[in-house]
Design a protein around this motif. Structure first.
Motif, PDB file in Angstrom:
ATOM      1  N   GLU A 237      34.188 -34.143  70.967  1.00 17.31           N
ATOM      2  CA  GLU A 237      32.870 -34.777  70.924  1.00 17.31           C
ATOM      3  C   GLU A 237      32.347 -35.054  72.323  1.00 17.31           C
ATOM      4  N   LYS A 240      30.825 -31.909  73.660  1.00 15.84           N
ATOM      5  CA  LYS A 240      29.546 -31.601  73.044  1.00 15.84           C
ATOM      6  C   LYS A 240      28.426 -32.443  73.633  1.00 15.84           C
ATOM      7  N   LYS A 241      28.738 -33.672  74.055  1.00 18.59           N
ATOM      8  CA  LYS A 241      27.733 -34.519  74.697  1.00 18.59           C
ATOM      9  C   LYS A 241      27.533 -34.149  76.164  1.00 18.59           C
TER      10      LYS A 241
END
Length: 264
Positions: A237, A240-241
């Motif tokens: 995650e 992805k950020k």
């Protein structure tokens, strides 16, 4: 050309009216040899050394003057030779024959300095100066009752050196062949095996997507982006950020599945 006649024979008596023809020829020959020997000696040394030697008309006296300037202390030379004989080690530079001959030369010079060295002692010191690769040869010598002469030692060590080099070359070629076989694929391209050491046990990836594609304990899977356990890099995650901020696009990899068509 007999130019060393003045160094081997003393100067003849000076000529006078009572000398014979043979005596005159002998004196002229010695005088010519003396001049040539003196010229050769002076031309063979540097100008700085030549300037420190007293001038003389006889080659023999000139050599004695040089000897006095370069005389070495017998005690110091004796100590250096003993150090060479007891501490010199063979490290593979040159041949083993040259190494043993250096020890023999040191022993011969010690003998000239009235320090006789037994050949058996030289053989023992020469064997101790050899590396561990000659351990088999040392054991063979210690188990025999007969003593080796210096000539026997040189001959045996040369044969052992050839055997060690042959065995070493065979070992290097074997290792190189094994390395080449493992790193080159059949297509000629370098083979880089994939490692699953980060997964638990001998688990292998399945055909499903995401971290669930690995069988076994998901907690042992490490993310190479955030360095945390429990997921893969493509499912991270934080990554992805982070990617949109850097202008990177994350494309999901598609897995090509083989479709089996029913037989007609």
């Amino acid at each position: 050309m007999d130019y060393d006649l003045a160094l081997r024979e003393d100067e003849p008596q000076a000529l006078d009216n009572n000398n014979t023809v043979e005596q005159r020829l002998k004196f002229e020959k010695w005088e010519k040899a003396n001049r040539m020997a003196l010229l050769v000696i002076k031309r063979s040394i540097s100008e700085a050394v030549r300037g420190g030697i007293p001038a003389t008309d006889k080659a023999k006296d000139f050599l004695e003057a040089i000897e006095a300037k370069f005389k070495v202390s017998e005690k110091g030379e004796m100590g250096n030779l003993m150090t060479t004989l007891t501490t010199l080690k063979y490290h593979g530079k040159g041949t083993v024959r040259e190494h043993i001959l250096k020890l023999v030369e040191a022993a011969a010079k010690l003998t000239d300095l009235e320090v006789p060295i037994d050949d058996a002692f030289v053989v023992h010191m020469a064997l101790n100066s050899l590396p561990d690769a000659y351990e088999q040869l040392k054991t063979s010598y210690n188990t025999q009752k007969e003593k080796w002469s210096l000539n026997d030692l040189i001959s045996i060590c040369v044969q052992e050196e050839s055997r060690i080099k042959r065995v070493s070359n065979e070992t290097v070629n074997f290792i190189k062949a094994e390395t080449t076989r493992k790193t080159i694929s059949t297509s000629g391209k370098p083979y880089k095996p994939f490692s699953y050491s980060h997964a638990a046990g001998n688990d292998t990836p399945s055909s499903s997507k995401g971290s669930q594609g690995f069988k076994g304990n998901i907690e042992n899977i490490k993310c190479y982006f955030c360095k945390e356990f429990g997921h893969l890099k493509r499912d991270c995650e934080k990554r992805k950020k982070w990617a949109p901020k850097k202008g990177n696009k994350i494309e999901n990899r598609k897995v090509n599945k083989r479709v089996q068509w029913p037989c007609s």
